[in-house]
Design a protein around this motif. Structure first.
Motif, PDB file in Angstrom:
ATOM      1  N   GLY A  90      50.431  53.396  39.375  1.00  0.00           N
ATOM      2  CA  GLY A  90      50.985  51.563  38.856  1.00  0.00           C
ATOM      3  C   GLY A  90      50.379  50.325  39.908  1.00  0.00           C
ATOM      4  O   GLY A  90      49.554  50.998  40.915  1.00  0.00           O
ATOM      5  N   ILE A  91      50.819  49.987  39.308  1.00  0.00           N
ATOM      6  CA  ILE A  91      50.601  48.107  39.992  1.00  0.00           C
ATOM      7  C   ILE A  91      51.353  47.787  40.799  1.00  0.00           C
ATOM      8  O   ILE A  91      50.798  46.187  40.887  1.00  0.00           O
ATOM      9  CB  ILE A  91      49.429  48.049  38.627  1.00  0.00           C
ATOM     10  N   PHE A  92      52.980  47.965  41.153  1.00  0.00           N
ATOM     11  CA  PHE A  92      53.601  46.627  41.380  1.00  0.00           C
ATOM     12  C   PHE A  92      53.147  46.350  42.779  1.00  0.00           C
ATOM     13  O   PHE A  92      53.754  45.817  42.937  1.00  0.00           O
ATOM     14  CB  PHE A  92      54.895  47.673  41.509  1.00  0.00           C
ATOM     15  N   ASP A  93      52.486  47.503  43.398  1.00  0.00           N
ATOM     16  CA  ASP A  93      52.094  46.318  45.158  1.00  0.00           C
ATOM     17  C   ASP A  93      50.877  45.731  45.164  1.00  0.00           C
ATOM     18  O   ASP A  93      50.114  46.288  46.083  1.00  0.00           O
ATOM     19  CB  ASP A  93      51.885  47.529  46.129  1.00  0.00           C
ATOM     20  N   THR A  94      50.167  45.126  43.363  1.00  0.00           N
ATOM     21  CA  THR A  94      48.724  45.088  43.846  1.00  0.00           C
ATOM     22  C   THR A  94      48.945  43.447  44.054  1.00  0.00           C
ATOM     23  O   THR A  94      50.608  43.000  43.180  1.00  0.00           O
ATOM     24  CB  THR A  94      48.034  45.431  42.551  1.00  0.00           C
ATOM     25  N   LYS A  95      48.213  42.037  44.131  1.00  0.00           N
ATOM     26  CA  LYS A  95      48.608  41.128  44.293  1.00  0.00           C
ATOM     27  C   LYS A  95      47.649  39.997  43.082  1.00  0.00           C
ATOM     28  O   LYS A  95      46.856  40.921  42.727  1.00  0.00           O
ATOM     29  CB  LYS A  95      48.112  40.544  45.095  1.00  0.00           C
TER      30      LYS A  95
ATOM     31  N   SER B 220      49.772  35.733  44.984  1.00  0.00           N
ATOM     32  CA  SER B 220      50.876  36.625  45.202  1.00  0.00           C
ATOM     33  C   SER B 220      50.777  37.756  45.008  1.00  0.00           C
ATOM     34  O   SER B 220      50.727  38.332  44.508  1.00  0.00           O
ATOM     35  CB  SER B 220      51.761  35.625  44.579  1.00  0.00           C
ATOM     36  N   ASP B 221      52.676  38.538  45.477  1.00  0.00           N
ATOM     37  CA  ASP B 221      52.339  39.618  44.611  1.00  0.00           C
ATOM     38  C   ASP B 221      51.950  39.451  43.648  1.00  0.00           C
ATOM     39  O   ASP B 221      52.208  38.112  42.229  1.00  0.00           O
ATOM     40  CB  ASP B 221      53.559  39.939  45.133  1.00  0.00           C
ATOM     41  N   ILE B 222      52.791  40.571  42.509  1.00  0.00           N
ATOM     42  CA  ILE B 222      51.771  40.571  41.194  1.00  0.00           C
ATOM     43  C   ILE B 222      53.044  39.819  40.165  1.00  0.00           C
ATOM     44  O   ILE B 222      53.283  39.662  38.982  1.00  0.00           O
ATOM     45  CB  ILE B 222      51.576  42.455  40.010  1.00  0.00           C
ATOM     46  N   ASP B 223      54.601  40.171  40.942  1.00  0.00           N
ATOM     47  CA  ASP B 223      55.807  39.301  39.820  1.00  0.00           C
ATOM     48  C   ASP B 223      56.042  38.187  40.436  1.00  0.00           C
ATOM     49  O   ASP B 223      57.116  37.300  39.961  1.00  0.00           O
ATOM     50  CB  ASP B 223      56.920  40.362  40.076  1.00  0.00           C
ATOM     51  N   GLY B 224      54.987  37.539  40.925  1.00  0.00           N
ATOM     52  CA  GLY B 224      54.458  35.983  41.454  1.00  0.00           C
ATOM     53  C   GLY B 224      55.494  35.500  42.567  1.00  0.00           C
ATOM     54  O   GLY B 224      55.859  34.902  43.101  1.00  0.00           O
ATOM     55  N   LYS B 225      56.073  36.513  43.384  1.00  0.00           N
ATOM     56  CA  LYS B 225      56.848  36.313  44.747  1.00  0.00           C
ATOM     57  C   LYS B 225      55.706  36.232  46.046  1.00  0.00           C
ATOM     58  O   LYS B 225      54.687  36.927  46.144  1.00  0.00           O
ATOM     59  CB  LYS B 225      58.309  37.358  44.843  1.00  0.00           C
TER      60      LYS B 225
ATOM     61  N   SER C 231      49.626  23.317  36.888  1.00  0.00           N
ATOM     62  CA  SER C 231      48.298  24.165  36.222  1.00  0.00           C
ATOM     63  C   SER C 231      47.944  25.427  36.634  1.00  0.00           C
ATOM     64  O   SER C 231      47.507  25.327  38.049  1.00  0.00           O
ATOM     65  CB  SER C 231      47.480  23.306  35.581  1.00  0.00           C
ATOM     66  N   VAL C 232      48.018  26.412  36.284  1.00  0.00           N
ATOM     67  CA  VAL C 232      47.736  27.329  36.865  1.00  0.00           C
ATOM     68  C   VAL C 232      46.339  28.586  36.084  1.00  0.00           C
ATOM     69  O   VAL C 232      46.137  28.522  34.741  1.00  0.00           O
ATOM     70  CB  VAL C 232      48.394  28.926  37.402  1.00  0.00           C
ATOM     71  N   ARG C 233      45.341  28.495  36.921  1.00  0.00           N
ATOM     72  CA  ARG C 233      43.930  28.831  36.124  1.00  0.00           C
ATOM     73  C   ARG C 233      43.216  29.668  37.079  1.00  0.00           C
ATOM     74  O   ARG C 233      43.999  30.171  38.045  1.00  0.00           O
ATOM     75  CB  ARG C 233      43.266  27.582  36.368  1.00  0.00           C
ATOM     76  N   GLU C 234      42.895  30.318  36.457  1.00  0.00           N
ATOM     77  CA  GLU C 234      41.379  31.341  37.043  1.00  0.00           C
ATOM     78  C   GLU C 234      42.212  32.527  38.237  1.00  0.00           C
ATOM     79  O   GLU C 234      41.844  32.906  39.464  1.00  0.00           O
ATOM     80  CB  GLU C 234      40.477  30.867  37.818  1.00  0.00           C
ATOM     81  N   PRO C 235      43.505  33.354  37.348  1.00  0.00           N
ATOM     82  CA  PRO C 235      43.035  34.748  37.694  1.00  0.00           C
ATOM     83  C   PRO C 235      42.571  35.960  38.032  1.00  0.00           C
ATOM     84  O   PRO C 235      41.061  35.753  37.672  1.00  0.00           O
ATOM     85  CB  PRO C 235      44.383  35.226  36.730  1.00  0.00           C
ATOM     86  N   ALA C 236      42.722  36.209  39.540  1.00  0.00           N
ATOM     87  CA  ALA C 236      42.279  37.541  39.607  1.00  0.00           C
ATOM     88  C   ALA C 236      43.400  38.823  40.390  1.00  0.00           C
ATOM     89  O   ALA C 236      43.365  38.249  41.005  1.00  0.00           O
ATOM     90  CB  ALA C 236      41.232  37.108  41.143  1.00  0.00           C
ATOM     91  N   TRP C 237      43.175  39.111  39.583  1.00  0.00           N
ATOM     92  CA  TRP C 237      43.660  40.724  40.213  1.00  0.00           C
ATOM     93  C   TRP C 237      43.311  41.286  41.207  1.00  0.00           C
ATOM     94  O   TRP C 237      41.803  42.180  41.338  1.00  0.00           O
ATOM     95  CB  TRP C 237      44.187  42.038  38.849  1.00  0.00           C
ATOM     96  N   SER C 238      44.203  41.515  42.314  1.00  0.00           N
ATOM     97  CA  SER C 238      43.341  42.436  43.142  1.00  0.00           C
ATOM     98  C   SER C 238      43.464  43.633  42.635  1.00  0.00           C
ATOM     99  O   SER C 238      43.934  44.858  41.822  1.00  0.00           O
ATOM    100  CB  SER C 238      44.335  42.154  44.437  1.00  0.00           C
ATOM    101  N   PRO C 239      42.214  44.685  43.718  1.00  0.00           N
ATOM    102  CA  PRO C 239      42.258  46.532  43.472  1.00  0.00           C
ATOM    103  C   PRO C 239      43.850  46.818  44.078  1.00  0.00           C
ATOM    104  O   PRO C 239      44.239  46.358  45.052  1.00  0.00           O
ATOM    105  CB  PRO C 239      41.142  46.878  44.243  1.00  0.00           C
ATOM    106  N   LEU C 240      43.906  48.168  43.901  1.00  0.00           N
ATOM    107  CA  LEU C 240      44.884  49.414  43.834  1.00  0.00           C
ATOM    108  C   LEU C 240      44.141  49.455  45.627  1.00  0.00           C
ATOM    109  O   LEU C 240      43.274  49.691  45.890  1.00  0.00           O
ATOM    110  CB  LEU C 240      44.578  50.462  43.331  1.00  0.00           C
ATOM    111  N   LEU C 241      45.080  49.733  46.129  1.00  0.00           N
ATOM    112  CA  LEU C 241      44.767  50.395  47.726  1.00  0.00           C
ATOM    113  C   LEU C 241      45.284  51.919  47.281  1.00  0.00           C
ATOM    114  O   LEU C 241      46.352  52.071  47.493  1.00  0.00           O
ATOM    115  CB  LEU C 241      45.816  49.688  48.674  1.00  0.00           C
ATOM    116  N   ASN C 242      43.964  52.700  47.580  1.00  0.00           N
ATOM    117  CA  ASN C 242      44.112  53.834  47.493  1.00  0.00           C
ATOM    118  C   ASN C 242      44.591  54.728  48.924  1.00  0.00           C
ATOM    119  O   ASN C 242      44.520  54.171  50.263  1.00  0.00           O
ATOM    120  CB  ASN C 242      42.570  54.310  47.671  1.00  0.00           C
TER     121      ASN C 242
END
Lengths: 206, 427
Positions: free
Chosen positions: B159-164, B181-186, B416-427
């Motif tokens: 699950g990736i809902f706690d990623t940023k 931000s959180d992955i849902d933009g919040k 304008s939003v650019r250069e997204p970078a998805w955070s890794p998962l926290l183990n």
């Protein structure tokens, strides 16, 4: 004596093993696509109109008459023989053709029903996402002649639990394959009473 | 006896092998339908935490368009325990999975005790059961944990809902903001604001720091910012410009681009001893490095063949290999989390789209249908790609699931939003 028996036994086992290998290669493994069609080839009959007679005899009237009569008789005989021979060939051919057509018809029916089953399963199977590995799982289906699924079992699961679960969920959604209702009973018993569904994932990004 | 058994085996094998087999290669385009039943409340609990939690879980699960939901007003019943749960109520509505739960208690410290169960309606079995204790001030966090567990149970993926997500917002011509931000933009946080361009953010594996490039001092400079303290450190590399930093999977070094006398090459920078090790040395432009998941290789873009193409270099042997040959523009390559495939920006006839390629295959597959896509980043479970794209002059973030079933865009930001970078998962 014992040695002979042992060697006979071994030869028999080798023979059986070869037969197994042969049978494995002759497994009906249907991968049906829309382009596949059934082709029936009819036997081409060869005309046999040549009539033989002795052309070297002297040309007298009696002889001529006799020859004429004999020619006519001979022709009749030859024609009869030819017709009979033709008939014989035709009978054999027709028999072959009937069996060929029957086989083709059977094959066509199997392909048609298999394609419908394939389509119905595909339309409800929700494949798990992002499978980077190639997976295969096999389900054995046991059908009633009415098309009702009496039983199914995952006889060869894949190494991926989600993949297996998705297959079991799909199979639980199915209750009937009513398409088999229109099959000849013999054909149903031979092919659809028990059959396998082989679920595959190529491992490619789809 | 043994021989007889062998004989029997062969005969049985013969009969088994002659069974009809039908291959199923294609799956359905339909999505799994999930019923998120409002969680029940133990008597005496006044706040309606139940509905809030189930609604949060529903929003999370629907975020990337991977599932379909059943509207609450279409439900025939609202069970909160297994005793009240009837499969037929859900089967008749075409539901595949049903989630129920209950807020059992709130203690003096404001901690909630929540239990939940997930049912597979078609198989008529309970597939997940859990209990969680969390603060009433952290309903969102609790919902994310439950969402992750449900997602993992249904899909088999983490699950990736706690990623940023880290990204750059260009709110006007002269304002650049480095945000997370959180992955849902919040819960958006602005880390740094500058009048000069900011680019190439990348998360440290422990999610505590972000490295990015800023032009605030007139040339491209790499900064590492601590997310807790907000402190920023510049990497004082030796070249004229430093750019495109990427953390190694162990977090000990950065792969980056250093330009000596105007010629960019790929280097490794050790965070501890601040040493630079040269990886490439070519008169062409070598840029946009990214690590393989096993840290053994680095993918990078180079125009050494005349057009931008992707190459791979072994960090030990420094042996190089060209990865793309089709088309005259293949850049910004990244590995999938399994290391078997790559994704990148593929240019064709003026269109720039996100494409993928299996390393064992020569074929490129285009994923997106927009035409100005850039900076793709992949979810840590390898299932979703988010990329920057444009609608007229406005840049926004688009996304696609790898099965192609779902395409979505993330909530619009102010600029304008650019250069997204998805955070890794926290183990």
């Amino acid at each position: 004596m014992n040695k002979t028996l042992t060697s006979l036994n071994t030869s028999f086992l080798i023979l059986l093993f070869l037969s197994l290998i042969f049978s494995m290669f002759s497994i009906p493994n249907l991968n049906i696509d829309e382009k596949q069609s059934i082709k029936v080839n009819f036997y081409e009959l060869i005309p046999q109109d040549d009539i033989l007679f002795d052309s070297s005899a002297p040309d007298t009237l009696i002889k001529k008459e006799t020859k004429k009569i004999s020619e006519i008789n001979e022709k009749i005989n030859t024609d009869e023989t030819s017709i009979i021979s033709k008939f014989k060939i035709n009978k054999l051919d027709i028999k072959n053709e009937i069996s060929k057509i029957k086989l083709s018809k059977e094959r066509e029916d199997i392909l048609r029903v298999s394609a419908i089953i394939q389509e119905r399963i595909s339309s409800i199977w929700i494949k798990p996402n992002s499978l980077s590995e190639s997976l295969t799982a096999k389900v054995l289906i046991n059908l009633a002649p009415s098309g009702e699924i009496l039983n199914f079992s995952l006889i060869k699961p894949s190494s991926n639990t989600s993949f297996n679960e998705s297959i079991l969920t799909t199979m639980n959604k199915m209750t009937f394959f009513e398409e088999v209702l229109f099959l000849e009973r013999k054909l149903f018993e031979k092919n659809f009473r028990n059959f396998n569904l082989v679920f595959k994932s190529s491992g490619e990004i789809e | 006896m043994i021989r007889f058994s062998s004989l029997l085996f062969f005969l049985v094998s013969n009969s088994i092998f002659s069974i009809l087999e039908i291959e199923i290669l294609k799956g359905s385009d339909n999505l799994s339908k999930v019923a998120f039943v409002p969680f029940g409340l133990e008597s005496g609990i006044e706040e309606n935490y139940g509905s809030e939690i189930s609604k949060n879980i529903e929003n999370n699960m629907l975020l990337f368009g991977e599932f379909e939901n059943l509207a609450v007003n279409e439900m025939l019943s609202y069970p909160s325990s297994e005793n009240d749960f009837y499969y037929r109520d859900w089967k008749v509505l075409g539901v595949d999975y049903s989630l129920i739960g209950k807020v059992n208690s709130v203690n003096a410290l404001g901690n909630l005790n929540i239990s939940y169960s997930l049912f597979n309606i078609n198989r008529r079995i309970k597939i997940l059961e859990g209990e969680i204790v969390g603060s009433e001030d952290n309903i969102e966090g609790i919902s994310k944990i439950i969402s992750n567990r449900i997602y993992e149970e249904i899909t088999g993926l983490r699950g990736i809902f706690d990623t940023k997500l880290a990204y750059v917002i260009n709110s006007d011509a002269e304002t650049y903001q480095m945000c997370i931000s959180d992955i849902d933009g919040k819960n958006e946080q602005i880390l740094f604001t500058s009048k000069a361009p900011i680019m190439s953010p990348d998360w440290s594996p422990d999610r505590k720091k972000i490295a990015y490039v800023s032009f605030e001092n007139g040339l491209a400079e790499i900064f590492i910012q601590d997310l807790q303290s907000g402190e920023r450190d510049s990497i004082q590399a030796l070249g004229m410009t430093n750019s495109a930093p990427v953390w190694s999977p162990d977090g000990k070094s950065l792969a980056l681009v250093v330009s000596f006398s105007g010629n960019p090459d790929i280097f490794l920078y050790s965070i501890n001893n601040k040493r630079l090790i040269r990886l490439t040395n070519h008169y062409g432009i070598d840029t946009e490095p990214s690590w393989s998941p096993d840290s053994k290789k680095i993918i990078f873009t180079s125009d050494r063949s005349g057009s931008p193409q992707l190459y791979e270099i072994n960090t030990k042997s420094k042996r190089k290999k060209r990865l793309t040959k089709d088309g005259n523009y293949n850049a910004r390559g990244r590995y999938f989390p399994d290391g078997k495939s790559i994704f990148f920006v593929h240019g064709n006839d003026g269109n720039f789209q996100i494409a993928t390629k299996k390393l064992s295959s020569r074929y490129i597959e285009t994923l997106t249908s927009t035409s100005l896509d850039e900076s793709p980043t992949i979810s840590p479970n390898g299932n979703i790609i988010i990329y920057a794209t444009k609608d007229g002059l406005n840049g926004y973030l688009g996304g696609i699931t790898l099965d192609g079933k779902s395409r979505f865009s993330l909530p619009v930001k102010n600029g304008s939003v650019r250069e997204p970078a998805w955070s890794p998962l926290l183990n």
